[in-house]
Design an enzyme around this catalytic site. Structure first.
Site, PDB file in Angstrom:
ATOM      1  N   CYS A   1       0.852  -1.194   0.000  1.00 34.93           N
ATOM      2  CA  CYS A   1       0.000   0.000   0.000  1.00 34.93           C
ATOM      3  C   CYS A   1       0.889   1.245   0.000  1.00 34.93           C
ATOM      4  CB  CYS A   1      -0.884  -0.038   1.252  1.00 34.93           C
ATOM      5  SG  CYS A   1      -1.851   1.444   1.558  1.00 34.93           S
ATOM      6  N   HIS A   2       0.339   2.337  -0.491  1.00 36.46           N
ATOM      7  CA  HIS A   2       1.095   3.597  -0.499  1.00 36.46           C
ATOM      8  C   HIS A   2       1.537   3.978   0.922  1.00 36.46           C
ATOM      9  CE1 HIS A   2       1.871   7.258  -3.034  1.00 36.46           C
ATOM     10  NE2 HIS A   2       2.270   7.627  -1.836  1.00 36.46           N
ATOM     11  N   THR A   3       0.760   3.590   1.917  1.00 33.66           N
ATOM     12  CA  THR A   3       1.119   3.947   3.295  1.00 33.66           C
ATOM     13  C   THR A   3       2.422   3.270   3.725  1.00 33.66           C
ATOM     14  OG1 THR A   3      -1.238   4.197   3.761  1.00 33.66           O
ATOM     15  CG2 THR A   3       0.222   4.098   5.659  1.00 33.66           C
TER      16      THR A   3
ATOM     17  N   HIS B   1       0.838  -4.161   5.901  1.00 35.41           N
ATOM     18  CA  HIS B   1      -0.381  -4.177   6.718  1.00 35.41           C
ATOM     19  C   HIS B   1      -1.584  -4.659   5.913  1.00 35.41           C
ATOM     20  CE1 HIS B   1      -0.298  -0.320   4.637  1.00 35.41           C
ATOM     21  NE2 HIS B   1      -1.627  -0.325   4.717  1.00 35.41           N
ATOM     22  N   GLU B   2      -1.323  -5.306   4.753  1.00 32.45           N
ATOM     23  CA  GLU B   2      -2.435  -5.688   3.868  1.00 32.45           C
ATOM     24  C   GLU B   2      -2.267  -7.167   3.515  1.00 32.45           C
ATOM     25  OE1 GLU B   2      -4.109  -2.766   0.649  1.00 32.45           O
ATOM     26  OE2 GLU B   2      -2.853  -4.206  -0.405  1.00 32.45           O
TER      27      GLU B   2
ATOM     28  N   CYS C   1     -11.984  -4.707  19.515  1.00 34.00           N
ATOM     29  CA  CYS C   1     -12.008  -5.454  20.789  1.00 34.00           C
ATOM     30  C   CYS C   1     -13.429  -5.671  21.278  1.00 34.00           C
ATOM     31  CB  CYS C   1     -11.184  -4.733  21.853  1.00 34.00           C
ATOM     32  SG  CYS C   1     -11.983  -3.253  22.543  1.00 34.00           S
TER      33      CYS C   1
ATOM     34  N   CYS D   1     -13.830  -1.632  24.338  1.00 33.99           N
ATOM     35  CA  CYS D   1     -13.343  -0.284  24.689  1.00 33.99           C
ATOM     36  C   CYS D   1     -14.470   0.734  24.456  1.00 33.99           C
ATOM     37  CB  CYS D   1     -12.097   0.073  23.885  1.00 33.99           C
ATOM     38  SG  CYS D   1     -12.418   0.414  22.143  1.00 33.99           S
TER      39      CYS D   1
ATOM     40  N   CYS E   1     -15.273   1.171  20.710  1.00 28.76           N
ATOM     41  CA  CYS E   1     -16.080   0.081  20.125  1.00 28.76           C
ATOM     42  C   CYS E   1     -17.514   0.143  20.644  1.00 28.76           C
ATOM     43  CB  CYS E   1     -15.463  -1.277  20.465  1.00 28.76           C
ATOM     44  SG  CYS E   1     -13.999  -1.709  19.493  1.00 28.76           S
TER      45      CYS E   1
ATOM     46  N   CYS F   1     -11.033   1.482  17.342  1.00 29.44           N
ATOM     47  CA  CYS F   1     -10.813   0.762  18.607  1.00 29.44           C
ATOM     48  C   CYS F   1      -9.545   1.291  19.274  1.00 29.44           C
ATOM     49  CB  CYS F   1     -10.661  -0.728  18.293  1.00 29.44           C
ATOM     50  SG  CYS F   1     -10.207  -1.757  19.697  1.00 29.44           S
TER      51      CYS F   1
ATOM     52  N   ARG G   1      -4.047   0.817  20.702  1.00 34.87           N
ATOM     53  CA  ARG G   1      -3.512   1.825  19.778  1.00 34.87           C
ATOM     54  C   ARG G   1      -2.162   2.381  20.239  1.00 34.87           C
ATOM     55  NH1 ARG G   1      -1.188   4.260  16.835  1.00 34.87           N
ATOM     56  NH2 ARG G   1      -1.787   5.696  15.155  1.00 34.87           N
TER      57      ARG G   1
ATOM     58  N   CYS H   1      -6.579  -3.741   3.488  1.00 37.40           N
ATOM     59  CA  CYS H   1      -6.510  -2.272   3.511  1.00 37.40           C
ATOM     60  C   CYS H   1      -7.277  -1.651   2.341  1.00 37.40           C
ATOM     61  CB  CYS H   1      -5.074  -1.748   3.542  1.00 37.40           C
ATOM     62  SG  CYS H   1      -5.040   0.057   3.676  1.00 37.40           S
TER      63      CYS H   1
ATOM     64  N   ARG I   1      -2.180  -2.556  -7.725  1.00 37.90           N
ATOM     65  CA  ARG I   1      -1.685  -3.245  -6.536  1.00 37.90           C
ATOM     66  C   ARG I   1      -0.687  -4.309  -6.925  1.00 37.90           C
ATOM     67  NH1 ARG I   1      -2.404   0.211  -2.937  1.00 37.90           N
ATOM     68  NH2 ARG I   1      -3.341  -0.388  -0.951  1.00 37.90           N
TER      69      ARG I   1
HETATM   70  P1  NAD Z   1      -1.416   5.225  -5.176  1.00 38.06           P
HETATM   71  O1  NAD Z   1      -0.027   5.715  -5.261  1.00 38.06           O
HETATM   72  O2  NAD Z   1      -1.757   3.872  -5.708  1.00 38.06           O
HETATM   73  O3  NAD Z   1      -2.415   6.268  -5.897  1.00 38.06           O
HETATM   74  C1  NAD Z   1      -2.341   7.653  -5.789  1.00 38.06           C
HETATM   75  C2  NAD Z   1      -2.955   8.258  -7.063  1.00 38.06           C
HETATM   76  O4  NAD Z   1      -3.051   9.679  -6.906  1.00 38.06           O
HETATM   77  C3  NAD Z   1      -2.117   8.023  -8.312  1.00 38.06           C
HETATM   78  O5  NAD Z   1      -2.933   7.495  -9.359  1.00 38.06           O
HETATM   79  C4  NAD Z   1      -1.570   9.396  -8.667  1.00 38.06           C
HETATM   80  O6  NAD Z   1      -1.374   9.577 -10.060  1.00 38.06           O
HETATM   81  C5  NAD Z   1      -2.675  10.295  -8.126  1.00 38.06           C
HETATM   82  N1  NAD Z   1      -2.250  11.661  -7.824  1.00 38.06           N
HETATM   83  C6  NAD Z   1      -1.122  12.083  -7.202  1.00 38.06           C
HETATM   84  N2  NAD Z   1      -1.103  13.415  -7.104  1.00 38.06           N
HETATM   85  C7  NAD Z   1      -2.252  13.861  -7.660  1.00 38.06           C
HETATM   86  C8  NAD Z   1      -2.808  15.155  -7.855  1.00 38.06           C
HETATM   87  N3  NAD Z   1      -2.176  16.265  -7.446  1.00 38.06           N
HETATM   88  N4  NAD Z   1      -4.014  15.242  -8.441  1.00 38.06           N
HETATM   89  C9  NAD Z   1      -4.656  14.140  -8.873  1.00 38.06           C
HETATM   90  N5  NAD Z   1      -4.167  12.884  -8.720  1.00 38.06           N
HETATM   91  C10 NAD Z   1      -2.982  12.748  -8.129  1.00 38.06           C
HETATM   92  O7  NAD Z   1      -1.798   5.303  -3.635  1.00 38.06           O
HETATM   93  P2  NAD Z   1      -2.962   4.523  -2.865  1.00 38.06           P
HETATM   94  O8  NAD Z   1      -2.469   3.201  -2.385  1.00 38.06           O
HETATM   95  O9  NAD Z   1      -4.193   4.580  -3.670  1.00 38.06           O
HETATM   96  O10 NAD Z   1      -3.107   5.458  -1.563  1.00 38.06           O
HETATM   97  C11 NAD Z   1      -3.664   6.760  -1.681  1.00 38.06           C
HETATM   98  C12 NAD Z   1      -3.557   7.494  -0.357  1.00 38.06           C
HETATM   99  O11 NAD Z   1      -4.423   6.890   0.614  1.00 38.06           O
HETATM  100  C13 NAD Z   1      -2.161   7.461   0.266  1.00 38.06           C
HETATM  101  O12 NAD Z   1      -1.928   8.716   0.889  1.00 38.06           O
HETATM  102  C14 NAD Z   1      -2.281   6.378   1.327  1.00 38.06           C
HETATM  103  O13 NAD Z   1      -1.304   6.513   2.324  1.00 38.06           O
HETATM  104  C15 NAD Z   1      -3.687   6.619   1.811  1.00 38.06           C
HETATM  105  N6  NAD Z   1      -4.383   5.519   2.493  1.00 38.06           N
HETATM  106  C16 NAD Z   1      -5.190   5.868   3.522  1.00 38.06           C
HETATM  107  C17 NAD Z   1      -5.942   4.907   4.174  1.00 38.06           C
HETATM  108  C18 NAD Z   1      -6.853   5.261   5.293  1.00 38.06           C
HETATM  109  O14 NAD Z   1      -7.299   4.371   6.019  1.00 38.06           O
HETATM  110  N7  NAD Z   1      -7.196   6.537   5.470  1.00 38.06           N
HETATM  111  C19 NAD Z   1      -5.827   3.556   3.770  1.00 38.06           C
HETATM  112  C20 NAD Z   1      -4.982   3.255   2.697  1.00 38.06           C
HETATM  113  C21 NAD Z   1      -4.264   4.251   2.059  1.00 38.06           C
HETATM  114  N1  AHE Z   2       1.183   7.293  11.455  1.00 42.36           N
HETATM  115  C1  AHE Z   2       0.501   8.231  10.600  1.00 42.36           C
HETATM  116  C2  AHE Z   2      -0.968   7.872  10.535  1.00 42.36           C
HETATM  117  C3  AHE Z   2      -1.258   7.242   9.261  1.00 42.36           C
HETATM  118  C4  AHE Z   2      -2.738   6.925   9.194  1.00 42.36           C
HETATM  119  O1  AHE Z   2      -3.592   7.806   9.330  1.00 42.36           O
HETATM  120  N2  AHE Z   2      -3.022   5.673   8.997  1.00 42.36           N
HETATM  121  C5  AHE Z   2      -4.384   5.230   8.758  1.00 42.36           C
HETATM  122  C6  AHE Z   2      -4.311   3.963   7.990  1.00 42.36           C
HETATM  123  S1  AHE Z   2      -3.475   4.139   6.447  1.00 42.36           S
HETATM  124  C7  AHE Z   2      -3.555   2.566   5.843  1.00 42.36           C
HETATM  125  O2  AHE Z   2      -2.951   2.496   4.652  1.00 42.36           O
HETATM  126  C8  AHE Z   2      -5.095   4.918  10.069  1.00 42.36           C
HETATM  127  O3  AHE Z   2      -5.626   3.855  10.284  1.00 42.36           O
HETATM  128  N3  AHE Z   2      -5.165   5.906  10.930  1.00 42.36           N
HETATM  129  C9  AHE Z   2      -5.771   5.753  12.217  1.00 42.36           C
HETATM  130  C10 AHE Z   2      -4.742   5.548  13.278  1.00 42.36           C
HETATM  131  O4  AHE Z   2      -5.111   5.318  14.422  1.00 42.36           O
HETATM  132  O5  AHE Z   2      -3.545   5.611  12.932  1.00 42.36           O
HETATM  133  C11 AHE Z   2       0.618   9.650  11.079  1.00 42.36           C
HETATM  134  O6  AHE Z   2       0.372  10.531  10.274  1.00 42.36           O
HETATM  135  O7  AHE Z   2       0.948   9.828  12.261  1.00 42.36           O
HETATM  136 ZN    ZN Z   3      -2.879   0.741   3.518  1.00 42.14          ZN
END
Ligand code: NAD
Ligand code: AHE
Ligand code: ZN
Length: 375
Positions: A40-42, A62-63, A92, A95, A98, A106, A110, A169, A370
């Site tokens: 994942c991008h994260t 994480h995936e 859980c 908590c 939850c 949860c 954490r 994820c 992916r």
């Molecule tokens: P990815 O790299 O597969 O996709 C990102 C996409 O954004 C690409 O297609 C890229 O071309 C596009 N992009 C980049 N800059 C741009 C812009 N300025 N305008 C338009 N498009 C643009 O990444 P991903 O795996 O899809 O993850 C995306 C984001 O979500 C990451 O920041 C990741 O860390 C986050 N994420 C968050 C959670 C969550 O739970 N909140 C879960 C998973 C991933």
């Molecule tokens: N450690 C980062 C936080 C990143 C973040 O927000 N992670 C998401 C999942 S991304 C999965 O690809 C998340 O679950 N956030 C809730 C949590 O409790 O972290 C930072 O910025 O500090």
């Molecule tokens: Zn992820």
């Protein structure tokens, strides 16, 4: 025991494939043989050094999906042989979070999870006697890993590991952001910024929810065909819009006698804070909801004129698509098994653990949706 793992030794450096030591599960813990893991991008965000919680050395990932091989004392909900998906957002069911029924976040473990440790404050991973950190409570870039019982979801044993690992994820985050967080209704208009591994799952979530207009925004023109494959109705490349992007999108979403325009729902799936602002401002005056999914680095902040909120837009965020892992993940696996959602076409690359760094390169270059490592 020894297990093969990709170790993040230091920020900004490629992962190193090493045999590391793994202790067995303690009370309330389970050991899982990971069969497959997505990248994942994260993972890349943390590896880059931008994550304020990033710790090194660590085993990222994480995936994943795998099989329970051993359980510690007191574990009752899973047993050896069960097929599971590790959960970076555990459940859980005890908590305050939850029990509130208002969030999936949860809190049971954490704080130790954020320190790269198991709930008892220690790590199960080491290398030559030196501690290795767990990552997001999962560390799926190791062939075997140890997790708290509350951080595994038992799934249908017929599901293919190299597909359903993505539910750990990306799939759940994207589809869940639509269904659980935004609660999109039939006929809605939506804009998805960033059509990567998350954004395409937002698009298929919007299709599932019955949205009428699904606009995808990406700088990479190759993402147009990808978006259309999963239900996108319009594609906008910001570099091809003559003027400002937000007014262009607002105009595009005008329907009937609506003089304002703006989408009912917008989603940031880029992690770019400027895009997050554009997403908010492209949502509809009076009722637009804008969901931040992307994760941004230490020190980065979002901003907008308060007027944008005063005039009825809601800025919200989601982690793991608002999903309660042990309850919702098995259901999402079943949605996949029954054809309600697609996963297979998004898994563009299958790799061996030895080639995991190539998976990161494919993601950075935008070539993959992916990449999945199969053990
Ligand atoms: P990815 O790299 O597969 O996709 C990102 C996409 O954004 C690409 O297609 C890229 O071309 C596009 N992009 C980049 N800059 C741009 C812009 N300025 N305008 C338009 N498009 C643009 O990444 P991903 O795996 O899809 O993850 C995306 C984001 O979500 C990451 O920041 C990741 O860390 C986050 N994420 C968050 C959670 C969550 O739970 N909140 C879960 C998973 C991933
Ligand atoms: N450690 C980062 C936080 C990143 C973040 O927000 N992670 C998401 C999942 S991304 C999965 O690809 C998340 O679950 N956030 C809730 C949590 O409790 O972290 C930072 O910025 O500090
Ligand atoms: Zn992820």
């Amino acid at each position: 025991m020894k297990t093969r793992a990709a170790v993040a030794v230091q920020a900004g450096r490629p992962l190193e494939i090493l045999d590391v030591d793994l202790e067995g599960p303690k009370a309330g813990e389970v050991m899982v043989e990971i069969k497959a893991t997505g990248i994942c991008h994260t993972d890349d965000f943390t590896l880059s050094g931008a994550d304020p919680e990033g710790l090194f050395p660590a085993i990222l990932g994480h995936e994943g999906a795998g099989i329970v091989v051993e359980v510690g004392a007191g574990v009752t909900s899973v047993r050896p042989g069960d097929h599971v998906i590790p959960l970076y957002t555990p459940e859980c069911r005890e908590c305050a979070a939850c029990l509130s029924r208002k969030t999936n976040l949860c809190t049971a473990i954490r704080s130790t999870q954020g320190q790269g440790l198991m709930p008892d404050g220690t790590s199960r991973f080491s290398l030559d006697g030196q501690k290795l950190h767990h990552y997001m409570g999962c560390s799926t870039f190791s062939n075997f890993t140890v997790l708290p019982e509350i951080a595994v979801a038992k799934i249908n044993p017929d599901a293919a590991f190299d597909k359903v690992c993505y539910i750990g994820c990306g799939v759940t985050t994207g589809v869940g952001a639509v269904i659980n967080t935004a609660k999109v209704e039939i006929g809605a208009t939506a804009i998805v910024f960033g059509l990567g591994g998350i954004g395409l799952n937002v698009i298929q979530g919007l299709r599932l929810a019955g949205a009428d207009m699904i606009i995808g925004v990406d700088l990479n023109p190759a993402k147009q065909a990808w978006g259309e494959r999963f239900g996108m109705t319009h594609f906008v490349n910001p570099s091809e819009v003559g003027g400002e992007l937000v007014p262009y999108l607002v105009n595009l979403t005008k329907r009937g006698n609506d003089t304002f325009g703006g989408a009912d729902y917008t989603f940031d799936c880029t992690g770019n804070t400027n895009v997050m602002r554009q997403a908010l401002e492209a949502s509809h005056r009076g009722w637009g909801k804008s969901v931040v999914i992307g994760v941004a680095g230490a020190g980065q902040e979002i901003s907008t004129r308060p007027f944008q909120l005063v005039t009825g837009r809601t800025w919200m965020g989601t982690a793991f698509g608002g999903a309660r892992g042990r309850t919702d993940v098995p259901k999402i696996v079943d949605w996949y098994m029954s054809g309600k959602i697609e996963i297979d076409p998004m898994i563009t690359h299958l790799l061996r653990l030895e080639d995991i760094n190539r998976g990161f390169e494919l993601m950075r270059s935008g070539e993959s949706i992916r990449s999945v490592v199969v053990y």
